[in-house]
Structures are given as C-alpha cells and as structure tokens.
Design a protein around this motif. Structure first.
Motif, mmCIF file in Angstrom:
data_model
loop_
_atom_site.group_PDB
_atom_site.id
_atom_site.type_symbol
_atom_site.label_atom_id
_atom_site.label_comp_id
_atom_site.label_asym_id
_atom_site.label_seq_id
_atom_site.Cartn_x
_atom_site.Cartn_y
_atom_site.Cartn_z
ATOM 1 N N SER A 9 0.836 -1.202 0.000
ATOM 2 C CA SER A 9 0.000 0.000 0.000
ATOM 3 C C SER A 9 0.861 1.236 0.000
ATOM 4 O O SER A 9 2.065 1.184 0.223
ATOM 5 N N TRP A 31 -4.504 3.834 -0.932
ATOM 6 C CA TRP A 31 -4.784 2.726 -1.833
ATOM 7 C C TRP A 31 -4.062 1.483 -1.344
ATOM 8 O O TRP A 31 -3.172 1.542 -0.506
ATOM 9 N N ARG A 32 -4.461 0.361 -1.907
ATOM 10 C CA ARG A 32 -3.769 -0.895 -1.633
ATOM 11 C C ARG A 32 -3.906 -1.813 -2.823
ATOM 12 O O ARG A 32 -5.019 -2.073 -3.287
ATOM 13 N N TYR A 128 -7.425 -4.025 -6.627
ATOM 14 C CA TYR A 128 -7.027 -2.703 -6.136
ATOM 15 C C TYR A 128 -8.112 -2.142 -5.224
ATOM 16 O O TYR A 128 -9.296 -2.119 -5.584
ATOM 17 N N TYR A 129 -7.706 -1.713 -4.039
ATOM 18 C CA TYR A 129 -8.610 -1.100 -3.077
ATOM 19 C C TYR A 129 -8.401 0.414 -3.098
ATOM 20 O O TYR A 129 -7.291 0.905 -2.851
ATOM 21 N N TYR A 133 -13.727 1.065 -2.371
ATOM 22 C CA TYR A 133 -14.138 -0.005 -3.281
ATOM 23 C C TYR A 133 -13.017 -1.032 -3.435
ATOM 24 O O TYR A 133 -11.832 -0.709 -3.305
ATOM 25 N N LYS A 134 -13.418 -2.249 -3.763
ATOM 26 C CA LYS A 134 -12.478 -3.281 -4.166
ATOM 27 C C LYS A 134 -12.704 -3.550 -5.649
ATOM 28 O O LYS A 134 -13.743 -4.065 -6.051
ATOM 29 N N ASN A 148 -16.841 -6.787 -9.831
ATOM 30 C CA ASN A 148 -16.089 -5.651 -9.303
ATOM 31 C C ASN A 148 -15.315 -4.912 -10.393
ATOM 32 O O ASN A 148 -14.341 -4.230 -10.101
ATOM 33 N N VAL A 260 -12.464 -0.577 4.488
ATOM 34 C CA VAL A 260 -12.296 -1.882 3.849
ATOM 35 C C VAL A 260 -11.413 -2.747 4.724
ATOM 36 O O VAL A 260 -10.316 -2.345 5.091
ATOM 37 N N LEU A 262 -8.810 -5.440 5.296
ATOM 38 C CA LEU A 262 -7.749 -5.999 4.481
ATOM 39 C C LEU A 262 -6.963 -7.027 5.276
ATOM 40 O O LEU A 262 -6.733 -6.855 6.474
#
Length: 266
Positions: A9, A31-32, A128-129, A133-134, A148, A260, A262
């Motif tokens: 991330s 982001w991740r 991608y997160y 959203y995923k 998605n 989210v 993770l």
C-alpha cells in the motif's frame, strides 16, 4: 513474473511520505494493491495517453496549462476551444517538459519530475482497493461470484465539453516517475461504453435510471483514468423482454464502504 509483494500500500515507505509533504495530488491518496504482480513496458501509444491524462488531471499542473493556452491565444486571438484542445493533446507534454527544465519557472521539483513523464516500466495488478471499493480487472473477476470491474467517472478535464463515462476495467497500472524519492500513482485501463447521450448512453430523468448500449464503445483512444477518480458500478440486463431493451444495460452505482477490511501481510 516476480513483482511487488501482494498487499503493498501507499502507506509504506518514505518516498510516499515525501510525496505527501510536497502535496502532489496524484500521490496523495489511500490505496492498496493486491494479487499477483506482473511487470511490462508501455508502448508508445499508451505512454502518450498516460502522460497526457496525468498532466491534464493533476491540479499542480493546471497553472502551466493556463500559461500554455494563454500563449496560444496570444498567437491566435481567434482560436476556438476545439483547436485549443487539439494543441493541448499534441503539444503540451513536450512544451511542459522543456518549460519545467527552468527551475525559476517551475520551482517544485516533484512537478519537474512529473513533466519529464512516467517510466516505461510499469507494474500490473489484478486487485485494487481505493475510494472504499475493491476493484477487480475483468479477466480476474470472470470466474468470481461478485462483479467488481465496472468503472464510472464524471467526465471533466481541461475541455469545456464533458460526458460521464462508464466502462469495464481491463488493467490496473501502477506507474512511477523518475528520480528519488519515487513518485507512484495508479491508472485504470478501461474499455468505455459510448458516452454519447441518446446514442450510447441514456438517462431517464423520471426514474433516475442510466443505461448504456452494450455494443457501442468510445470511438477515440482514451482508455486511462486515475484510480483515485474511480467510482464502482454494476451493469445488469434490462428487466424487460422488449426487443428495444435487449442491447441496453442498466447502470447501478455501488455504495462505497467507509472502511475496507484488508488481510495483514507479514
């Protein structure tokens, strides 16, 4: 091919912290990335499209776009908006690269690096997160029970005219800019439905329903958007057996999650 460790991330690493301090917007978001990482090189067409899109959508570059367009108007007082857009697409990136070499004109070193363009080598991930959203690429999500891969962005950039864009996510590209500290941002490469109102996209004002024509696509090569701009949507078949509805998909916007969950990567 070996790449980044799954789960990386932008909260990790001093290079991103330095980006935050310098307030470069395209690096300053949460982001991740997740999943198997592949490395590849951008072709010329991709490189030009990515470089232009990032420059036109980075707030720190906006003052220099104004300088460029003011120069166009000085040279030709009768130039119209369409001609300015064409000049921006074809000439701004090269002009800005040379303009930014003068530190007295562009004092921010990070903006100078941005002007030099991204590295050709990029990393591609399937998950991608971002923005709550995923996202999955379309290929990765083909065998999944959830959808998605739908992407929506509000159509707005340097141009006076704009449309809303709905599309399918084909690739997630993490790009870097030269010189240390490393500056990273992510773009989604999408296949866009035709955004032309009443031809490729319809909006029913009474019921607030948006539809896209499943067989029509954006006619120009503009596949990239910044991941930080993306909203997730779902496309479903029209709930009708009428023949005039067969080719239309109903757009349903997905509600973002505030947080989210993770997995922790050791």
């Amino acid at each position: 091919m070996q790449g980044w460790k799954a789960g990386m991330s932008n909260s990790q690493g001093g290079d991103v912290e330095d980006c935050v301090k310098m307030m470069i917007t395209i690096c300053r978001y949460t982001w991740r990335a997740h999943g198997c990482v592949k490395t590849r090189y951008l072709d010329d067409r991709e490189y030009i499209a990515i470089n232009n899109y990032v420059l036109f959508n980075c707030p720190e570059v906006a003052p220099y776009i104004e300088i460029f367009t003011d120069g166009l108007r000085e040279q030709n007082p009768f130039i119209n908006g369409a001609e300015i857009d064409k000049c921006l697409e074809s000439n701004f990136a090269t002009w800005f690269r040379h303009y930014a070499q003068d530190a007295s004109l562009v004092p921010n070193e990070f903006v100078q690096d941005l002007a030099s363009g991204p590295l050709r080598s990029i990393r591609s991930v399937p998950i991608y997160y971002v923005n709550g959203y995923k996202f999955h690429t379309r290929t990765y999500g083909a065998t999944k029970s959830t959808f998605n891969s739908g992407v929506y962005i509000k159509g707005s950039n340097y141009s006076e005219s704009s449309n809303d864009y709905f599309g399918m996510l084909d690739e997630i590209l993490i790009i870097e800019y030269p010189r240390f500290p490393i500056k990273r941002t992510t773009l989604f490469k999408c296949e866009w439905f035709d955004p032309t109102l009443n031809t490729g996209t319809r909006v029913h004002q009474r019921y607030n329903i948006v539809e896209v024509h499943r067989r029509k696509r954006l006619s120009v090569y503009e596949p990239f958007v910044l991941a930080m701009q993306a909203t997730q949507v779902y496309f479903c078949n029209y709930p009708s057996l009428r023949r005039d509805k067969v080719d239309w998909l109903v757009v349903s916007k997905i509600k973002a999650r505030a947080l989210v969950d993770l997995p922790q990567i050791p």
